[in-house]
Design a protein around this motif. Structure first.
Motif: not given
Length: 114
Positions: A7-12, A18-25, A41-43, A95-99
């Motif tokens: 999943q594309p994310l805007r990470i400042p 630490q890990y990223n398994n958060f896919s576009e699914y 354990d997604l992100l 995604i909105a809350k995460l960003e």
């Protein structure tokens, strides 16, 4: 078998993955066939003592939901007393809350005193 990109994310700056398994699914878009993409354990992202953790609970259960935690790792049992917690089945809301949480303005005060 279909393959899902991350999943594309805007990470400042300042945040470390630490890990990223958060896919576009997306369960709503792709259906239950690939629900194995929905795990606990997604992100996980870290910035000093702040940790953002994303998972799907219960794991691989299409009736579940995303759970997003913002915790202070310096605190005793941080996941039992998160700074904030957000739940939703809607991926766009997660995604909105995460960003928003990663935004320097939101976490600035928390990081300043870490």
């Amino acid at each position: 078998m279909e393959y899902f990109e991350l999943q594309p994310l805007r990470i400042p700056s300042g945040w470390t993955v630490q890990y990223n398994n958060f896919s576009e699914y997306d369960l709503e878009q792709h259906g239950e066939k690939y629900r194995f993409e929905l795990v606990e354990d997604l992100l996980q992202l870290k910035n000093h003592n702040l940790l953002i953790d994303l998972g799907w609970y219960p794991s691989m259960d299409s009736a579940g939901e995303y759970v997003l935690y913002l915790v202070d790792t310096k605190k005793d049992r941080p996941f039992e007393r998160p700074i904030e917690e957000f739940r939703s089945r809607v991926k766009a809301e997660i995604i909105a809350k995460l960003e928003y949480w990663m935004n320097g303005g939101h976490c600035h005060e928390l990081l300043r005193y870490s």
